[in-house]
Scaffold this motif. Structure first.
Motif, PDB file in Angstrom:
ATOM      1  N   LEU A   1      -1.519  12.891  39.554  1.00  0.00           N
ATOM      2  CA  LEU A   1      -1.729  11.454  39.704  1.00  0.00           C
ATOM      3  C   LEU A   1      -1.659  10.811  38.325  1.00  0.00           C
ATOM      4  N   VAL A   2      -0.801   9.812  38.178  1.00  0.00           N
ATOM      5  CA  VAL A   2      -0.671   9.067  36.924  1.00  0.00           C
ATOM      6  C   VAL A   2      -1.617   7.872  36.978  1.00  0.00           C
ATOM      7  N   LEU A   3      -2.541   7.816  36.020  1.00  0.00           N
ATOM      8  CA  LEU A   3      -3.581   6.788  35.994  1.00  0.00           C
ATOM      9  C   LEU A   3      -3.299   5.752  34.914  1.00  0.00           C
ATOM     10  N   PRO A   4      -3.738   4.516  35.099  1.00  0.00           N
ATOM     11  CA  PRO A   4      -3.576   3.506  34.047  1.00  0.00           C
ATOM     12  C   PRO A   4      -4.453   3.825  32.846  1.00  0.00           C
TER      13      PRO A   4
ATOM     14  N   LEU B   1      -7.989  -0.457  42.463  1.00  0.00           N
ATOM     15  CA  LEU B   1      -6.962   0.517  42.116  1.00  0.00           C
ATOM     16  C   LEU B   1      -6.423   1.131  43.395  1.00  0.00           C
ATOM     17  N   VAL B   2      -5.108   1.151  43.535  1.00  0.00           N
ATOM     18  CA  VAL B   2      -4.479   1.772  44.692  1.00  0.00           C
ATOM     19  C   VAL B   2      -3.432   2.765  44.194  1.00  0.00           C
ATOM     20  N   ILE B   3      -3.044   3.667  45.065  1.00  0.00           N
ATOM     21  CA  ILE B   3      -2.155   4.764  44.675  1.00  0.00           C
ATOM     22  C   ILE B   3      -0.916   4.736  45.553  1.00  0.00           C
ATOM     23  N   TYR B   4       0.247   4.845  44.886  1.00  0.00           N
ATOM     24  CA  TYR B   4       1.530   4.801  45.575  1.00  0.00           C
ATOM     25  C   TYR B   4       2.294   6.107  45.367  1.00  0.00           C
TER      26      TYR B   4
ATOM     27  N   ARG C   1      -2.022   2.140  40.414  1.00  0.00           N
ATOM     28  CA  ARG C   1      -1.786   0.820  39.819  1.00  0.00           C
ATOM     29  C   ARG C   1      -2.937  -0.115  40.194  1.00  0.00           C
ATOM     30  N   TRP C   2      -3.250  -1.007  39.267  1.00  0.00           N
ATOM     31  CA  TRP C   2      -4.168  -2.087  39.623  1.00  0.00           C
ATOM     32  C   TRP C   2      -3.430  -3.011  40.576  1.00  0.00           C
ATOM     33  N   ARG C   3      -4.065  -3.306  41.693  1.00  0.00           N
ATOM     34  CA  ARG C   3      -3.351  -4.032  42.746  1.00  0.00           C
ATOM     35  C   ARG C   3      -3.260  -5.513  42.404  1.00  0.00           C
ATOM     36  N   SER C   4      -2.059  -6.040  42.562  1.00  0.00           N
ATOM     37  CA  SER C   4      -1.818  -7.461  42.340  1.00  0.00           C
ATOM     38  C   SER C   4      -1.834  -8.179  43.684  1.00  0.00           C
TER      39      SER C   4
ATOM     40  N   PRO D   1      -0.184   0.914  49.968  1.00  0.00           N
ATOM     41  CA  PRO D   1      -0.536   2.111  49.198  1.00  0.00           C
ATOM     42  C   PRO D   1      -0.714   3.322  50.096  1.00  0.00           C
ATOM     43  N   VAL D   2      -0.534   4.496  49.508  1.00  0.00           N
ATOM     44  CA  VAL D   2      -0.794   5.747  50.216  1.00  0.00           C
ATOM     45  C   VAL D   2      -2.292   6.023  50.249  1.00  0.00           C
TER      46      VAL D   2
END
Length: 738
Positions: free
Chosen positions: A167-170, A183-186, A199-202, A209-210
């Motif tokens: 998982l790649v995190l900000p 924070l959501v994960i794609y 990604r921080w959700r816009s 998101p998954v």
């Protein structure tokens, strides 16, 4: 002995029945008697390999830091296919499980698995020997007994060993927790569930998101591996509870905040825990470890498993008035993801082995060279970039440009900035200004960017832009110019000093002087590349230079700019790509500049020119000598640059108090200089010397020469000069155009 040791893996066999070569080598060594501190115990056969059991005597101090016994029984499994690291386990039942460098194992795994090596097995087995293996086991046990296995300068050991799935995190994850951002994960474009991106959700983000996330920050914990991985939500709750986290309550609260729409309820949940790590009890945290657990179940099922709601037929949820606290999520199975952070400039610099630096840079020119230099520089984490270019990407540019076909028709500055910023998702390192830098006074954003810059880098390959940046732009920033010669074989860097005592235009003139003096550069500026037409306009021409030359130039240029920016002095450097693919570097001497004002004109020359004339004078003493002056006229800014002094032609008259310049071969020499410098340097005047004891005032004959110069050049509107050179001094006598 069964009360002391666990049963080793596999079934007992005779040593002669061992088939795996490494196991045979180890048994042979153990039975040889060469090692007094190791004793062979037995051989065994497991399902997929041979097992060797032996006793070993580590070095244990009187007061050990960890309970390592004076004799430890070890079993090592060598696998038939030799594709996996041989597994070494300690057989003592009460072998310590809280020491560092043990492998992560399932909760029902009976043995303590020793992590002996940091490197991959494919690399290790190239040098593996039985003796080296025994030494490593002895060292592992002895250092663990002394508390030295994890040394003071080693990074802190993770609590949980990362998974192969990532998982790649900000970069600003911890800050985001405090700001309560979502924070959501794609999935990535690959969509293969090997790598996910958080990604921080816009509010404008329409993608589903998954995973939705629950973010947690725990109390600090002393580093050391947790050797039994939590398999479900209840076990993770028990693991986090000593760190001050009530996971079940936090998850129930998080699930209540999620929408009840179908897409959200069908998504899964990721639990991200931030654990500050310390080296010892009471010490300050040195780093944050990140745990990422994801559920296999959907959010609708997780809520039911935590007693928040019940599920009706068809998956419809019915909320409970009070949560059922007996439901603790035991059936919610967890998978571990390996967290990594997205790239930052600091990490890019570390990976590149360079000193981090973020000078504010205005880069003028995002063409073939400029785009690749900027790309190479920012991938080392260096610089904050404002990219200026008013040109648009066209198909023929793709041969040598960083950009791809998807950017055709887009302003080069905009597309390059977007590509560069995409390297650092949470950090904007580049901005674009689509404008003509020659009109900087008319463009407020560009004017401000230039004024606030620390470095202005010209990669436009335009002498006009170079001169504008040097003389017209109001800014305290240093100016650099980086360009290729017409054939694309030579890369040139002109870099001002930190105090800007030697301006970019002065460096340009000193570079021209090197071009006309150095025989190696005789064809440096002559256009010998094939001109190609890419459109219908008379200006739609380019040259044939292959991308491989641009790639080499882009790499050299990026490093050269960084090094020049870190230094204080001015420099002129040239790199030439040889046919054998080697690169030659030429460093050109840089001289201080003198400035004089005459009749509304500024006259600029450097001490290298003065030294040459003093030298020519000294060679001809006691006679006078002289010649013509070569330079450049900037008619727009009324600047006359004096660049070089030619020696007296062979038909000149030289006497102690008399000099008459000849002309033999002079026209051809001046034309050759023009050809070598792309017509940048031309005839600008005369010079001659006075002998010792005479002043620098013009004689009557000198006055006649000045009048003749004015008469000849005045109709063209061109100024000229006469320099009179004495013993260590010179005088400028100006013949204006009026």
């Amino acid at each position: 002995m069964d009360d002391i040791y666990l049963t080793p893996p596999g079934q007992a066999i005779q040593p002669e029945e061992i088939s795996v070569p490494k196991a045979r080598d180890l048994v042979k060594l153990l039975r040889s008697g060469h090692l007094a501190h190791v004793v062979f115990v037995e051989a065994r056969r497991a399902q997929d390999g041979d097992v060797v059991v032996f006793d070993i005597e580590p070095e244990v101090p009187q007061h050990p830091a960890a309970p390592i016994a004076l004799v430890e029984r070890i079993a090592v499994t060598f696998y038939d296919d030799d594709r996996r690291m041989p597994e070494t386990v300690a057989l003592r039942k009460d072998f310590p499980r809280d020491v560092p460098h043990l492998n992560l194992c399932p909760s029902d795994y009976p043995w303590a698995s020793l992590c002996l090596y940091e490197e991959q097995y494919d690399d290790l087995k190239l040098r593996w020997t039985a003796a080296g293996y025994v030494r490593r086991v002895h060292e592992w046990l002895s250092k663990t007994a002394r508390g030295e296995l994890h040394e003071g300068d080693q990074p802190l050991e993770p609590f949980i060993v990362p998974s192969a799935r990532t998982l790649v995190l900000p970069q600003d994850l911890v800050q985001g927790v405090s700001e309560a951002r979502e924070l959501v994960i794609y999935r990535t474009l690959a969509k293969d569930d090997r790598v996910f991106v958080a990604r921080w959700r816009s509010p404008r983000d329409g993608n589903s998101p998954v995973f939705h996330t629950a973010l947690i920050v725990t109390e600090p914990r002393v580093h050391g591996v947790i050797h039994q991985q939590p398999r479900n939500v209840e076990e993770l709750h028990s693991l986090l509870e000593p760190l001050g986290v009530d996971l079940l309550s936090l998850l129930r609260e998080r699930l209540r905040t999620l929408p009840a729409d179908e897409a959200t309820q069908a998504a899964r949940l990721a639990i991200i825990a931030v654990i500050p790590q310390t080296r010892r009890e009471g010490a300050q945290p040195e780093r944050n470890e990140i745990w990422v657990f994801v559920t296999l179940a959907q959010i609708r099922d997780i809520g039911a498993a935590l007693g928040l709601w019940t599920l009706e037929p068809g998956g419809v949820r019915a909320a409970l008035v009070q949560p059922d606290l007996e439901r603790r999520g035991r059936e919610i199975v967890l998978e571990l993801l390996g967290p990594v952070f997205e790239l930052s400039r600091e990490y890019a610099a570390k990976l590149s082995g360079v000193t981090p630096g973020t000078p504010r840079i205005v880069a003028v020119g995002a063409g073939a060279l400029g785009s690749q230099v900027i790309n190479n520089a920012i991938r080392t984490g260096w610089g904050g970039w404002t990219i200026v270019d008013d040109d648009h990407l066209l198909p023929h540019n793709l041969v040598r440009h960083l950009l791809t076909g998807t950017a055709v028709g887009v302003p080069k500055a905009t597309a390059v900035a977007m590509m560069i910023n995409d390297l650092f998702d949470s950090e904007e390192v580049a901005q674009d200004i689509v404008a003509n830098v020659l009109r900087s006074e008319e463009h407020e954003q560009l004017k401000n960017a230039l004024a606030e810059a620390e470095l202005i880098l010209d990669m436009s390959a335009s002498p006009t832009v170079n001169r504008h940046l040097a003389a017209d732009v109001e800014s305290s920033a240093r100016r650099f110019s980086l360009f290729l010669n017409p054939a694309g074989t030579d890369l040139v860097l002109l870099a001002e000093d930190a105090e800007r005592r030697i301006r970019l235009d002065d460096l340009e003139m000193q570079y021209y002087r090197e071009v006309i003096r150095n025989e190696l550069l005789a064809d440096h500026l002559r256009r010998n590349g094939q001109r190609l037409r890419y459109g219908r306009s008379c200006r739609d021409v380019t040259v044939s230079i292959p991308q491989d030359r641009l790639a080499i130039a882009g790499g050299i240029g990026a490093r050269a700019i960084r090094r020049a920016a870190e230094a204080q002095e001015a420099r002129i450097s040239l790199w030439r790509l040889r046919p054998d693919l080697g690169v030659d570097n030429l460093a050109v001497p840089v001289y201080r500049v003198q400035v004089a004002d005459r009749e509304g004109w500024q006259i600029r020359y450097d001490e290298g020119l003065a030294e040459r004339m003093f030298s020519l004078r000294a060679e001809r003493l006691p006679n006078e000598t002289g010649g013509v002056l070569i330079g450049h006229r900037d008619m727009h800014r009324r600047i006359l640059y004096i660049v070089d002094a030619l020696a007296a032609p062979p038909d000149s008259g030289e006497r102690p108090i008399f000099f008459q310049r000849g002309s033999k071969g002079l026209r051809a020499e001046i034309e050759d200089i023009g050809s070598k410098t792309a017509e940048a340097l031309v005839y600008v005047g005369e010079w001659h010397s006075h002998p010792d004891g005479h002043g620098l005032d013009p004689s009557a004959d000198d006055q006649k020469v000045l009048a003749w110069l004015r008469e000849k050049l005045a109709p063209e509107g061109l100024p000229t000069v006469m320099l009179i050179v004495g013993n260590g001094d010179l005088a400028i006598h100006f013949a204006g155009a009026s």
